[in-house]
Design an enzyme around this catalytic site. Structure first.
Site, PDB file in Angstrom:
ATOM      1  CG  ASN A  15       8.368  -1.868   0.755  1.00 10.06           C
ATOM      2  OD1 ASN A  15       7.729  -1.953   1.807  1.00 10.06           O
ATOM      3  ND2 ASN A  15       9.014  -0.774   0.387  1.00 10.06           N
ATOM      4  CD  GLU A  30      10.432  -7.361   6.436  1.00 11.66           C
ATOM      5  OE1 GLU A  30      10.629  -8.481   6.963  1.00 11.66           O
ATOM      6  OE2 GLU A  30      10.063  -6.359   7.076  1.00 11.66           O
ATOM      7  NE  ARG A  41       9.642   6.473   8.751  1.00 14.69           N
ATOM      8  CZ  ARG A  41       8.759   6.211   7.779  1.00 14.69           C
ATOM      9  NH1 ARG A  41       8.952   5.185   6.960  1.00 14.69           N
ATOM     10  NH2 ARG A  41       7.688   6.963   7.638  1.00 14.69           N
ATOM     11  CB  ALA A  85       1.325   0.349   6.684  1.00 16.77           C
ATOM     12  CE1 TYR A  92       8.767   5.150   2.891  1.00 13.35           C
ATOM     13  CE2 TYR A  92       7.217   6.994   2.960  1.00 13.35           C
ATOM     14  CZ  TYR A  92       7.707   5.808   3.489  1.00 13.35           C
ATOM     15  OH  TYR A  92       7.141   5.278   4.624  1.00 13.35           O
ATOM     16  CG  HIS A  99      10.970  -2.117   5.202  1.00 12.74           C
ATOM     17  ND1 HIS A  99       9.614  -2.053   4.981  1.00 12.74           N
ATOM     18  CD2 HIS A  99      11.194  -3.271   5.855  1.00 12.74           C
ATOM     19  CE1 HIS A  99       9.045  -3.113   5.504  1.00 12.74           C
ATOM     20  NE2 HIS A  99       9.980  -3.883   6.040  1.00 12.74           N
ATOM     21  N   PRO A 133       0.794  -1.228   0.000  1.00 10.15           N
ATOM     22  CG  PRO A 133      -0.175  -1.152   2.107  1.00 10.15           C
ATOM     23  CD  PRO A 133       0.494  -2.084   1.148  1.00 10.15           C
ATOM     24  CG  ASN A 134      -0.332   4.326   1.160  1.00  6.42           C
ATOM     25  OD1 ASN A 134      -1.293   4.821   0.584  1.00  6.42           O
ATOM     26  ND2 ASN A 134      -0.429   3.785   2.360  1.00  6.42           N
ATOM     27  NE  ARG A 181       3.898   6.627   1.601  1.00  4.45           N
ATOM     28  CZ  ARG A 181       4.133   5.415   2.078  1.00  4.45           C
ATOM     29  NH1 ARG A 181       4.630   4.483   1.292  1.00  4.45           N
ATOM     30  NH2 ARG A 181       3.857   5.131   3.319  1.00  4.45           N
TER      31      ARG A 181
HETATM   32  C1  DQA Z   1       8.080   1.194   4.179  1.00  9.30           C
HETATM   33  C2  DQA Z   1       8.070   1.450   5.697  1.00  9.30           C
HETATM   34  C3  DQA Z   1       6.691   1.230   6.274  1.00  9.30           C
HETATM   35  O1  DQA Z   1       6.697   1.493   7.677  1.00  9.30           O
HETATM   36  C4  DQA Z   1       5.693   2.174   5.626  1.00  9.30           C
HETATM   37  O2  DQA Z   1       4.393   1.920   6.102  1.00  9.30           O
HETATM   38  C5  DQA Z   1       5.733   2.113   4.130  1.00  9.30           C
HETATM   39  C6  DQA Z   1       7.026   2.026   3.477  1.00  9.30           C
HETATM   40  C7  DQA Z   1       9.450   1.519   3.552  1.00  9.30           C
HETATM   41  O3  DQA Z   1       9.683   1.048   2.440  1.00  9.30           O
HETATM   42  O4  DQA Z   1      10.260   2.245   4.140  1.00  9.30           O
HETATM   43  O5  DQA Z   1       4.708   2.225   3.470  1.00  9.30           O
HETATM   44  O6  DQA Z   1       7.817  -0.189   3.971  1.00  9.30           O
END
Ligand code: DQA
Length: 139
Positions: free
Chosen positions: A73, A97, A106, A76, A23, A99, A10-11, A18
């Site tokens: 990735n 995984e 954070r 959230a 990011y 990020h 998501p997102n 964003r």
């Molecule tokens: C994320 C870190 C997560 O906490 C966050 O909700 C994201 C992006 C990252 O790539 O840093 O959407 O996965």
């Protein structure tokens, strides 16, 4: 050629727009073009994004016995989804995984991952380069 699927949750469709201070400024589509060029001779890369937890699970199940690796990735959902963790445990493909941000610098709720205990390894905090490092891990 290793067949590797990148799954973004998501997102992450909004990368480039964003929270650029967290990011970065680059869209994932542009970055993915660069990745494909870079690994042209060693990896067959594909890319899937969904904002919907069940769709991410469907995708893991769909490819989970036939390709060489998943780079995930989960956004959230990393911090909330037992169902995605169960999906990873259910398939034979190895999952890395990733990020973009260093989640450990954070908010405390980002320090917990339901996925980390069930994946091959984690790459955290190198910006979009986290995805490149994850591909290297499969090669
Ligand atoms: C994320 C870190 C997560 O906490 C966050 O909700 C994201 C992006 C990252 O790539 O840093 O959407 O996965």
């Amino acid at each position: 050629m290793k067949r590797i699927l990148i799954i973004n949750g998501p997102n992450l469709n909004l990368l480039g727009k964003r929270e650029p201070s967290v990011y970065g400024n680059q869209s994932f589509d542009d970055f993915f073009d660069e990745l494909q060029e870079r690994f042209r001779e060693t990896a067959e890369l594909s890319y899937y994004q969904s904002n919907i937890e069940g769709e991410i699970i469907d995708k893991i199940q769909e490819v989970g016995f036939s390709i060489d690796g998943i780079i995930l990735n989960a956004g959230a959902y990393t911090h909330t989804s037992i169902a995605i963790a169960d999906a990873i445990k259910s398939v034979s493909v190895q999952v890395v995984e990733v990020h973009i941000s260093n989640v450990f610098t954070r908010e405390p709720f980002r320090h917990q991952s339901f996925l980390s205990p069930v994946v091959k390894g984690c790459i955290v905090g190198f910006g979009l380069d986290s995805y490149r490092l994850a591909i290297e891990a499969f090669l």
